[in-house]
Design a protein around this motif. Structure first.
Motif, PDB file in Angstrom:
ATOM      1  N   UNK A  34      31.650 -18.999 -10.436  1.00 51.88           N
ATOM      2  CA  UNK A  34      32.237 -20.358  -9.903  1.00 51.88           C
ATOM      3  C   UNK A  34      33.329 -20.679 -11.021  1.00 51.88           C
ATOM      4  N   UNK A  35      34.423 -21.061 -10.296  1.00 46.59           N
ATOM      5  CA  UNK A  35      35.645 -21.553 -11.427  1.00 46.59           C
ATOM      6  C   UNK A  35      36.223 -22.793 -10.831  1.00 46.59           C
ATOM      7  N   UNK A  95      40.122 -28.341  -8.308  1.00 41.83           N
ATOM      8  CA  UNK A  95      39.566 -27.481  -7.067  1.00 41.83           C
ATOM      9  C   UNK A  95      38.332 -26.860  -7.770  1.00 41.83           C
ATOM     10  N   UNK A  96      37.307 -26.693  -7.060  1.00 40.36           N
ATOM     11  CA  UNK A  96      36.415 -25.438  -7.492  1.00 40.36           C
ATOM     12  C   UNK A  96      36.352 -24.274  -6.426  1.00 40.36           C
ATOM     13  N   UNK A  97      36.186 -23.201  -7.060  1.00 37.41           N
ATOM     14  CA  UNK A  97      36.210 -22.060  -6.132  1.00 37.41           C
ATOM     15  C   UNK A  97      35.045 -20.898  -6.397  1.00 37.41           C
ATOM     16  N   UNK A 112      37.046 -16.296  -3.533  1.00 39.18           N
ATOM     17  CA  UNK A 112      36.988 -16.037  -2.308  1.00 39.18           C
ATOM     18  C   UNK A 112      36.887 -17.490  -1.405  1.00 39.18           C
ATOM     19  N   UNK A 113      36.567 -18.349  -1.975  1.00 39.17           N
ATOM     20  CA  UNK A 113      36.394 -19.620  -1.252  1.00 39.17           C
ATOM     21  C   UNK A 113      36.593 -21.018  -2.196  1.00 39.17           C
ATOM     22  N   UNK A 114      37.443 -21.910  -1.569  1.00 36.83           N
ATOM     23  CA  UNK A 114      37.924 -23.367  -2.243  1.00 36.83           C
ATOM     24  C   UNK A 114      37.482 -24.324  -1.580  1.00 36.83           C
TER      25      UNK A 114
END
Length: 124
Positions: A34-35, A95-97, A112-114
């Motif tokens: 996660x980022x 934003x998390x991703x 891949x996802x935001x």
């Protein structure tokens, strides 16, 4: 399909603290690094922090190192960003991703996802 929902943003005075949360759903959370990223008006999206699926491989952007802490709770499918000693220049949409099977990356393209983002505003 993975869904990410950020919360915890708001208005805070310089020097204050906020804790952002990002709730993950739709897949196995522990399969994802996660980022956190942020984007200020008129600026490019910027890397803030990343964490591997097992809580390791933690990295921070230079501008937040020593002030922000990323963590995750795999039992709650949630990643957190504790932000201390906030500065006006931290004002941005955060934003998390999610990065499937990744080890955590500073690169936007690896995710891949935001989520939709949460606004953080730091007043001077």
């Amino acid at each position: 399909q993975v869904q990410l929902v950020e919360s915890g943003g708001g208005l805070v005075q310089a020097g204050g603290s906020l804790r952002l949360s990002c709730e993950f759903s739709g897949r196995t959370f522990s399969s994802y690094a996660m980022g956190w990223f942020r984007q200020a008006p008129g600026k490019e999206r910027e890397f803030v922090a990343t964490i591997r699926w097992n809580g390791g491989n933690i990295y921070y952007g230079d501008s937040v190192k020593g002030r922000f802490t990323i963590s995750r709770d795999n039992a709650k499918n949630t990643v957190y960003l504790q932000m201390n000693r906030l500065k006006p220049e931290d004002t941005a949409v955060y934003f998390c991703a999610a990065d499937a099977y990744g080890s955590g990356s500073v690169k936007i393209s690896e995710y891949d996802y935001w989520g939709q983002g949460t606004q953080v505003t730091v007043s001077s």
